[in-house]
Design an enzyme around this catalytic site. Sequence first.
Site, PDB file in Angstrom:
ATOM      1  CG  ASP A   1      23.279   2.924  31.704  1.00 14.38           C
ATOM      2  OD1 ASP A   1      22.102   2.793  32.095  1.00 14.38           O
ATOM      3  OD2 ASP A   1      23.754   2.218  30.799  1.00 14.38           O
TER       4      ASP A   1
ATOM      5  CG  HIS B   1      25.712  -0.257  23.796  1.00 11.11           C
ATOM      6  ND1 HIS B   1      24.828  -0.099  22.749  1.00 11.11           N
ATOM      7  CD2 HIS B   1      24.939  -0.329  24.908  1.00 11.11           C
ATOM      8  CE1 HIS B   1      23.589  -0.075  23.200  1.00 11.11           C
ATOM      9  NE2 HIS B   1      23.633  -0.226  24.519  1.00 11.11           N
TER      10      HIS B   1
END
Length: 244
Positions: free
Chosen positions: A67, A138
Amino acid sequence: MDKIITETAAQFDYEVALQVARQVLKKPDSVLCLATGNTTEGIFNELVKLAQGLSIDFSRVRTVNLDEYVGVSPDDPTSCRYRIEQQLFEKLHIPKENVYVPSSTAENAQQVCEEFERHLQELGGIDLMVLSTGENGHIAFNEPGTPFGCQVHIAKITRSTVEAKAALFGGEDKVPQAGVSMGVRSIMMTRRILLVAKGEHKAPIMKKILCGPVTEAVPASVLQLHNNVTLIADRAAMARVDCD
């Protein structure tokens, strides 16, 4: 799920680095996907030591990052790209053309998502992923509630992650509001995953990830369904886990 539990944080760093080094020795042109953050900094230090001490050639390795923050320049010290280049890529002499970290503005973020997805397909998949999890479960920027079927997407940064990253960015108001993230489905297509966890602050969520139901409320719980995951954790992170 295979499990490697270490007694100390230093042993943890070495064990994860050793697994990555073995992958590159076995397949010199491996596709690696590496997380960035506090958990991986020590791992990268150990990997550099191993590579230098054993003369492991990383020049054919290809890497992708999980990411990146939307609107953060690649040369900004807070960016995922800057940190992993400083901590790892430059020291291992991985060619820049072999490195992929998504970089986007708010205006072109969706286009970057599509480019990221195409790039993953062109690479032919990821051989080994080093994957850490946040205290809310997460993985990458896939926060609780993210659909398991999602691929590369624009993810909203949640309040808990803003608080966790405030020190890095110099205040909660400076933390970006969104990121380009590999999706849960994209992560699950990886051939082998190293799920890594270090520190007593990870103990509550590791119990949910490993012992609780598979649920989108705890994104990392989906790893219970992957057929090739190795958990590497120190004893402190596993203090509340009682399911074998």
